[in-house]
Design a protein around this motif. Structure first.
Motif, short mmCIF file in Angstrom:
data_model
loop_
_atom_site.label_atom_id
_atom_site.label_comp_id
_atom_site.label_asym_id
_atom_site.label_seq_id
_atom_site.Cartn_x
_atom_site.Cartn_y
_atom_site.Cartn_z
N PRO A 70 0.78 -1.16 -0.23
CA PRO A 70 0.08 0.11 0.11
C PRO A 70 0.87 1.14 -0.12
O PRO A 70 0.63 2.30 -0.63
N ASN A 127 0.86 4.37 -2.93
CA ASN A 127 0.62 5.54 -2.45
C ASN A 127 1.75 6.43 -3.18
O ASN A 127 1.24 7.55 -3.64
N ARG A 136 -6.75 7.08 -6.33
CA ARG A 136 -5.96 6.19 -5.35
C ARG A 136 -6.55 6.45 -4.19
O ARG A 136 -6.99 5.45 -3.28
N TYR A 137 -6.96 7.72 -3.60
CA TYR A 137 -7.64 7.98 -2.39
C TYR A 137 -9.21 7.63 -2.50
O TYR A 137 -9.41 6.99 -1.48
N ILE A 182 -9.09 3.85 -1.83
CA ILE A 182 -8.65 3.19 -0.33
C ILE A 182 -9.90 3.51 0.53
O ILE A 182 -10.32 2.69 1.28
N SER A 185 -12.54 0.78 -0.21
CA SER A 185 -12.34 -0.41 0.44
C SER A 185 -12.41 -0.38 1.87
O SER A 185 -12.89 -1.22 2.52
N HIS A 186 -12.08 0.96 2.47
CA HIS A 186 -12.43 1.21 3.89
C HIS A 186 -13.74 1.07 4.23
O HIS A 186 -14.13 0.31 5.47
#
Length: 365
Positions: free
Chosen positions: A234, A238, A285-286, A289, A292-293
């Motif tokens: 990860p 990033n 990318r943010y 994430i 997924s969170h």
């Protein structure tokens, strides 16, 4: 070791020989009771180093001066003789077996030896160690017993009682310690292995031990590699997103397998001017994430709700089992069953309930 027993017998107090001649192959001795059949096997055992004189008492033991055996072992002809109640064994070799060659003069005291088993081991058994495992020897605190001429006895003789009882394949197999020794020495006496076999078995054990050690180290390194990949992946994604790289100039696998060389490659493009937190790639990318969170939070809540539900069910069961309030049996009313279609009444249910109540109230005797 290939062996042939030519003859065995007794020389009596009058120096007269009483022989029994045998031939190559399987020999079966039969006859009426008390004719000396059982004595033959004990004479043979006694002449080949038995620590006890187990020859049946009787006419043979009353008149025996020397017991003897003539046999071929590994193409060498030996004559073994032994006096009653004597630890020394006459041991001689001859070129050719002849029926008239053995007499009382053949057993001169200069041919009598006391360390018979050791002598025959040096003569016939070119083996010093039969341990197949160094670890077994270490844990037992002693080496395996080496083969002797005594172990070889079990391959040459068989007693009718052991055959009839069907519990022992070879002579002396009814004694646990001797049986285990013979089984361990079988491959040697049958000519399947020599001293080199046992040395190679120890080497094999050492190699297998080294393989196990390396396998364990490999498992540890593999586990460590997986942990490093989970931590670095990860962070690497990033970093590349901040630098607007659509692909990875230095792969994760390269960093894990060759970190020093990968570090030098990363230095070529790792500087502040290449980082852009407002780029579309970093934004995507943010978003990934965050998505997924959120999914993991939903899954976590689902699992937590399931755990709470299971705990509540267990609590209810515990309360029910531990409850001291019992339903009053007199308060239970059972009426006739009525069919919902034809409204026909059936009185079997009250009768069954009454029988159940009686069975519950019958005192135990």
């Amino acid at each position: 070791m290939k062996s042939i027993i030519y003859e065995m017998g007794v020389i009596d107090n009058n120096d007269k020989k009483h022989p029994v001649y045998l031939k190559a192959g399987l020999n079966i001795v039969t006859g009426a009771s008390s004719t000396g059949k059982s004595a033959l096997i004990e004479i043979f055992d006694y002449c080949l180093g038995s620590s006890e004189d187990t020859i049946p008492e009787g006419i043979i033991t009353d008149n025996a001066k020397v017991y003897y055996v003539c046999m071929n072992i590994s193409n060498r002809i030996y004559v073994f003789g032994r006096k009653p109640q004597n630890n020394r064994i006459y041991t001689r070799t001859i070129q050719e077996h002849q029926k008239n060659i053995i007499d009382i003069d053949f057993f001169d005291d200069k041919f009598a030896i006391s360390k018979f088993k050791e002598y025959m081991r040096n003569e016939l058994l070119n083996i010093d160690n039969v341990d197949e495992s160094t670890l077994d020897t270490f844990y037992k605190g002693q080496k395996e017993s080496r083969p002797t001429i005594r172990s070889y006895m079990s391959f040459l003789l068989q007693h009718q009682n052991l055959i009839a009882n069907k519990h022992a394949l070879f002579y002396r197999f009814d004694e646990k310690e001797k049986r285990e020794q013979v089984i361990k020495h079988t491959k040697f006496f049958l000519g399947f292995v020599k001293q080199d076999y046992f040395l190679q078995m120890k080497k094999k054990e050492a190699i297998e031990s080294e393989i196990k050690k390396l396998t364990k180290e490999k498992e540890i390194l593999t586990s460590y590699k997986i942990q490093q990949e989970l931590q670095l992946e990860p962070e690497l994604k990033n970093m590349y997103a901040l630098m607007r790289f659509s692909d990875h100039p230095v792969k994760l696998e390269s960093i894990i397998s060759n970190p020093i060389e990968s570090k030098e490659r990363l230095k070529n493009f790792l500087h502040p001017d290449n980082f852009d937190s407002s780029s579309d790639m970093f934004h995507r990318r943010y978003v990934d994430i965050s998505k997924s969170h959120a999914e993991k939070i939903v899954e976590l809540n689902r699992v937590r709700n399931k755990i709470v539900s299971i705990e509540n069910s267990l609590d209810q069961e515990d309360k029910l089992l531990n409850s001291e309030k019992l339903v009053n049996q007199d308060a239970i009313e059972v009426s006739d069953a009525v069919c919902p279609l034809c409204e026909t009444k059936h009185s079997k249910l009250p009768e069954s309930a009454e029988q159940l109540l009686k069975s519950l109230t019958i005192p135990l005797e």
